[in-house]
Design an enzyme around this catalytic site. Structure first.
Site, PDB file in Angstrom:
ATOM      1  N   LYS A 139      89.690 -69.752  32.838  1.00 43.99           N
ATOM      2  CA  LYS A 139      89.310 -69.646  34.318  1.00 43.99           C
ATOM      3  C   LYS A 139      90.232 -68.420  34.908  1.00 43.99           C
ATOM      4  CE  LYS A 139      90.248 -72.180  38.536  1.00 43.99           C
ATOM      5  NZ  LYS A 139      90.540 -73.582  39.082  1.00 43.99           N
ATOM      6  N   HIS A 279      49.966 -70.614   9.586  1.00 39.84           N
ATOM      7  CA  HIS A 279      49.769 -70.995  10.867  1.00 39.84           C
ATOM      8  C   HIS A 279      50.185 -72.432  11.028  1.00 39.84           C
ATOM      9  CE1 HIS A 279      48.381 -66.964  11.661  1.00 39.84           C
ATOM     10  NE2 HIS A 279      47.348 -67.172  11.173  1.00 39.84           N
TER      11      HIS A 279
END
Length: 515
Positions: A139, A279
């Site tokens: 922070k 696929h």
């Protein structure tokens, strides 16, 4: 804004490189504060270090649970150095600024990964002081450098030496620190959710899961889409933990197909099995007496579609199998292990990917992104056998038909719905995938199988809404059918099966695969 580092606090569980980092800081004139085992390692290396207890005036207490939770620590980290009120408070309470925090957290993930770990042990390895210091330093990145990863030590030292510890660099370290604590908290929440659900995969009120990037991919499904590959840090085995031995970079579509192929290959544990996927649908699946035999039969099942496919085997890829594969173009070959001879044979093909994959018994939740949300479901791990089935026709399946029905039923749940699969007792003959109606899927499978239809079985992932698919099966010479049942028109299908002398069984379980 650049920043001088005069004082550092170091407290790490992963001590990789920490002595070298502390030595580098000391040589740069940085005062070091530390705790417990970290302080011991630094001190034993002959590097001057102050204990947190000496700084705070309080001993480490409660089995180490309380040591850094003190205003002289958090005040030193959180103070805004150019705020007069903060500076005054520091002076009044004897708080010195801490300019660099090097912290990584208790080994929570490693603890819960150990077999037989009990809840009390897991909970004891939830870090409190560490995340507090990391978040405080992150922070206050304008004034504090936060380091959570040993891989960052070298660059941080270099930037201190060269006076390049810029605010933008510290902001990037802050971002990584919040990701670090976020990943940690997600691991704890995930563990507790599983504990509440008796060790299983529950569906929590808030879905919190964090993933770590493995690599950027060249593109996604299509070249204009960006893509990356991420790994679940808690996962054991599976595609995200696979080891690529050879070949060019994996693509997005490769990885999707690999998952489909491996998922199906792992249906069999006691018998050599091979799957060829295109696929995401299996074009050839077979069992065999060996890896070589299984591969030859899976490839022969649909050699046309197998071109450029993904191969997955549940046994080691040995020399003989590699020699059989070598002349054929495959995108990826997967196995739990490759012999060195197999690697040598196949790696003469520059682009083919050889990938070792460890099977995992863990059943992960399945995720599907939708706009503005996420669909989550438990995996389709239902595996019905003949004991779960009900014969609904006048004729019951023969032993050979039962073997084929059980084989086909394992496969059809891995085929995109609407799905129809035609098989013998250990090899596929025809696959109809992803059609808008079930008879259309059957027509494709029957056309693909050709003369092999005669004496084959049909597996359907869902019930037949009409008798037309069974009629098509009867005309093609299919002798047995396995399906979930449950249609209001089941009797129509049963009557049609009886007309053609087909043995048909109901499983009571549907296996749609839409995505």
């Amino acid at each position: 804004m650049k920043m001088a580092v005069k004082r550092a606090l170091i407290s790490v569980s992963d001590k990789t490189g920490i002595v070298e980092f502390a030595k580098g800081l000391h040589e740069l004139g940085v005062e070091i504060i530390s705790t417990g085992g970290t302080m011991k390692a630094i001190s034993e290396a002959g590097i001057p270090v102050m204990s947190v207890s000496d700084l705070t005036g309080f001993p480490e207490m409660m089995d180490g649970r309380v040591k850094t939770l003190h205003p002289k620590i958090h005040g030193g980290i959180l103070a805004v150095r150019d705020n007069p009120a903060h500076v005054k408070a520091m002076e009044e309470h004897g708080i010195a600024g801490i300019d660099l925090v090097a912290v990584n957290l208790y080994p929570f993930r490693e603890t819960i990964a150990r077999p037989g770990v009990i809840r009390a042990e897991a909970v004891e390895n939830i870090d409190i002081g560490g995340p507090s210091m990391v978040r405080a330093a992150a922070k206050n990145y304008k004034y504090v450098t936060i380091v959570v990863d040993p891989a960052q030590y070298g660059e941080v030292l270099e930037r201190i030496r060269e006076d390049r510890l810029t605010e933008e660099f510290r902001f990037d370290l802050s971002r990584k620190a919040f990701l670090h604590t976020g990943l940690y908290d997600c691991a704890i929440a995930d563990y507790m959710t599983k504990e509440i659900n008796g060790g299983g995969e529950g569906l929590p009120d808030i879905f919190a899961k964090a993933y770590v990037k493995i690599q950027n991919l060249r593109y996604g499904e299509n070249p204009h889409q960006k893509a990356a590959f991420y790994r679940d840090p808690e996962a054991k085995g599976g595609i995200a933990s696979a080891r690529q031995l050879h070949g060019k970079e994996l693509s997005y579509n490769n990885i999707v197909d690999m998952e489909a192929a491996w998922d199906l290959a792992c249906e069999w544990k006691d018998t050599p099995a091979c799957v060829v996927v295109k696929h995401t649908n299996p074009c050839g699946t077979a069992l065999g007496t060996s890896a070589l035999d299984a591969f030859k039969r899976a490839f022969a099942a649909d050699s046309k579609s197998a071109f450029g496919g993904i191969v997955a085997m549940n046994r080691e890829c040995d020399k003989e199998t590699a020699e059989e594969m070598k002349p054929i173009f495959f995108e990826v070959i997967m196995a739990p292990k490759f012999s060195q001879e197999a690697v040598d044979i196949l790696s003469v093909k520059k682009n083919i990917r050889l990938v070792e994959v460890a099977d995992t018994e863990e059943k992960e939740l399945q995720l599907h992104k939708v706009s503005g949300g996420l669909l989550v479901q438990t995996p389709d791990d239902s595996s019905e056998t003949r004991a779960d089935c009900t014969c609904v026709t006048e004729r019951a399946p023969t032993e050979e038909e039962w073997q084929a029905l059980e084989f086909g039923w394992k496969i059809v749940k891995h085929v995109k719905s609407n799905a129809i699969v035609l098989t013998g007792k250990d090899i596929t003959y025809g696959v109809g995938a992803g059609q808008m109606n079930r008879v259309g899927a059957a027509d494709i499978a029957i056309a693909e199988a050709g003369e092999k239809c005669k004496g084959s079985i049909m597996a359907s992932d869902a019930f037949f809404p009409f008798g037309d698919t069974i009629e098509a099966a009867g005309k093609a010479g299919i002798t047995a059918v396995i399906q979930p049942g449950g249609s209001i028109r089941d009797q129509e299908s049963i009557d049609m099966a009886n007309k053609y002398g087909i043995a048909m069984v109901f499983t009571g379980h549907r296996h749609f695969r839409h995505s």
